[in-house]
Motif scaffolding. Structure first.
Motif, PDB file in Angstrom:
ATOM      1  N   ASP A 127       0.909  -1.313   0.136  1.00 51.13           N
ATOM      2  CA  ASP A 127       0.101   0.006  -0.122  1.00 51.13           C
ATOM      3  C   ASP A 127       0.875   1.275   0.036  1.00 51.13           C
ATOM      4  OD1 ASP A 127      -1.978  -1.846   0.343  1.00 51.13           O
ATOM      5  OD2 ASP A 127      -2.451  -1.337   2.384  1.00 51.13           O
ATOM      6  N   MET A 128       0.750   2.184  -0.904  1.00 50.47           N
ATOM      7  CA  MET A 128       1.622   3.251  -1.340  1.00 50.47           C
ATOM      8  C   MET A 128       0.746   4.542  -1.206  1.00 50.47           C
ATOM      9  SD  MET A 128       4.750   2.374  -1.651  1.00 50.47           S
ATOM     10  CE  MET A 128       5.910   1.223  -1.863  1.00 50.47           C
ATOM     11  N   THR A 145       6.823  -5.634  -6.657  1.00 49.68           N
ATOM     12  CA  THR A 145       6.277  -5.432  -7.965  1.00 49.68           C
ATOM     13  C   THR A 145       4.855  -4.790  -8.280  1.00 49.68           C
ATOM     14  OG1 THR A 145       5.636  -7.875  -7.296  1.00 49.68           O
ATOM     15  CG2 THR A 145       7.767  -7.417  -8.425  1.00 49.68           C
ATOM     16  N   SER A 146       4.185  -4.645  -7.212  1.00 45.95           N
ATOM     17  CA  SER A 146       2.723  -4.071  -7.442  1.00 45.95           C
ATOM     18  C   SER A 146       2.555  -2.926  -6.377  1.00 45.95           C
ATOM     19  CB  SER A 146       1.600  -5.052  -7.309  1.00 45.95           C
ATOM     20  OG  SER A 146       1.774  -5.913  -8.546  1.00 45.95           O
ATOM     21  N   ALA A 147       2.123  -1.754  -6.624  1.00 51.64           N
ATOM     22  CA  ALA A 147       1.954  -0.874  -5.652  1.00 51.64           C
ATOM     23  C   ALA A 147       0.559  -0.172  -5.615  1.00 51.64           C
ATOM     24  CB  ALA A 147       2.584   0.535  -6.083  1.00 51.64           C
ATOM     25  N   ASN A 148      -0.216  -0.281  -4.662  1.00 49.40           N
ATOM     26  CA  ASN A 148      -1.613  -0.111  -4.320  1.00 49.40           C
ATOM     27  C   ASN A 148      -1.715   1.466  -3.814  1.00 49.40           C
ATOM     28  OD1 ASN A 148      -1.924  -3.015  -4.576  1.00 49.40           O
ATOM     29  ND2 ASN A 148      -1.169  -3.027  -2.277  1.00 49.40           N
ATOM     30  N   GLY A 165      -1.724  -0.103  -9.108  1.00 52.67           N
ATOM     31  CA  GLY A 165      -3.190  -0.385  -8.543  1.00 52.67           C
ATOM     32  C   GLY A 165      -3.850   0.758  -7.972  1.00 52.67           C
ATOM     33  N   ALA A 166      -5.236   0.707  -8.036  1.00 46.16           N
ATOM     34  CA  ALA A 166      -6.070   1.721  -7.349  1.00 46.16           C
ATOM     35  C   ALA A 166      -6.368   1.066  -6.055  1.00 46.16           C
ATOM     36  CB  ALA A 166      -7.305   2.224  -8.099  1.00 46.16           C
ATOM     37  N   HIS A 167      -6.246   1.870  -4.816  1.00 47.33           N
ATOM     38  CA  HIS A 167      -6.389   1.238  -3.640  1.00 47.33           C
ATOM     39  C   HIS A 167      -7.538   2.030  -3.005  1.00 47.33           C
ATOM     40  CE1 HIS A 167      -5.441  -1.192  -0.357  1.00 47.33           C
ATOM     41  NE2 HIS A 167      -4.598  -0.154   0.423  1.00 47.33           N
TER      42      HIS A 167
END
Length: 259
Positions: free
Chosen positions: A9-10, A30-33, A61-63
């Motif tokens: 989570d970013m 590898t994936s940022a929310n 990604g949308a968070h």
């Protein structure tokens, strides 16, 4: 070679307040929310976080979360399925615009906090979130708690899903996470958290608070970037995965199937 995605989570800073070590952790995942402004984040933070992810080749990604800045989106709100749909559409649209403006491509959506946990067990909320993704950007992947109502809803409507597991959270006998307000909800030992990840990724099981082991699918592992030792843990986990010959990569999103 087995593989797994590492997501974090970013973009959860807000205005003058800074939360997390995004710049240091981003190269390790590898994936940022990316928070979309309801539970955390603001337009400037969203833009900066997207730029950082693009610089490091990290999937974006949308968070979306509940509209609860004070509670950081971790307090349950009595929302309707329609409200869940509207919140998801609104926040997804905001981040999608930022990503497009920066020349990137949105990869996935993962609900935040209480919204995530509520949708994990409430089929109606889960279906509303999946419907929102399908209507706005159906090629996105839906990240949800492994085996939950959220991943079931995504698969039912034709979305690609990623079954998510947690490195630093304990599990209940039904596969749900131990609520944060209960004792021993968090795993504070880095060695214990890494051992749990390896069991889930390599063996496909997790030990529960009640004792029995339950089967679990681990497509992506969540790292919490706001902890005091988050950076050190991320480094240790990457080392452990490399030693176990587990490739770390984001899985590609695919076009949705017909409803």
């Amino acid at each position: 070679m087995p593989s797994v995605d590492l997501n974090c989570d970013m973009g959860e800073s807000f205005g003058a307040w800074t939360l997390g070590q995004d710049a240091e952790i981003m190269p390790l995942i590898t994936s940022a929310n990316v928070a979309c402004g309801f539970h955390a984040g603001d337009p400037g933070v969203m833009r900066q976080t997207v730029q950082l992810a693009l610089r490091h080749g990290v999937a974006i990604g949308a968070h979306p979360g509940l509209p609860d800045l004070v509670g950081f989106g971790r307090r349950n709100l009595d929302i309707s399925p329609q409200e869940a749909f509207d919140m998801t559409v609104y926040q997804l649209g905001a981040l999608a615009a930022v990503v497009r403006a920066e020349g990137g491509q949105l990869h996935h959506l993962k609900p935040h906090g209480a919204l995530y946990n509520m949708a994990a067990t409430n089929a109606k909320l889960a279906e509303s979130i999946a419907e929102a993704i399908y209507k706005v950007q159906p090629e996105l992947k839906l990240y949800g708690l492994a085996g939950s109502e959220l991943t079931k809803a995504g698969e039912k409507i034709g979305l690609k899903t990623a079954h998510e597991v947690f490195a630093d959270r304990t599990y209940q006998h039904d596969g749900t996470l131990t609520p944060r307000r209960q004792p021993d909800a968090l795993i504070t030992s880095a060695d214990a958290a890494i051992a749990q990840v390896l069991r889930m990724v390599q063996g496909g099981w997790v030990r529960t608070q009640q004792g029995p082991e339950v089967a679990i699918r681990a497509d992506t592992v969540c790292l919490h970037g706001d902890g005091a030792h988050a950076l050190d843990f991320a480094r240790q986990l990457r080392t452990a995965l490399a030693q176990a010959a587990i490739e770390v990569r984001a899985t590609p999103a695919v076009a949705p199937s017909a409803r």
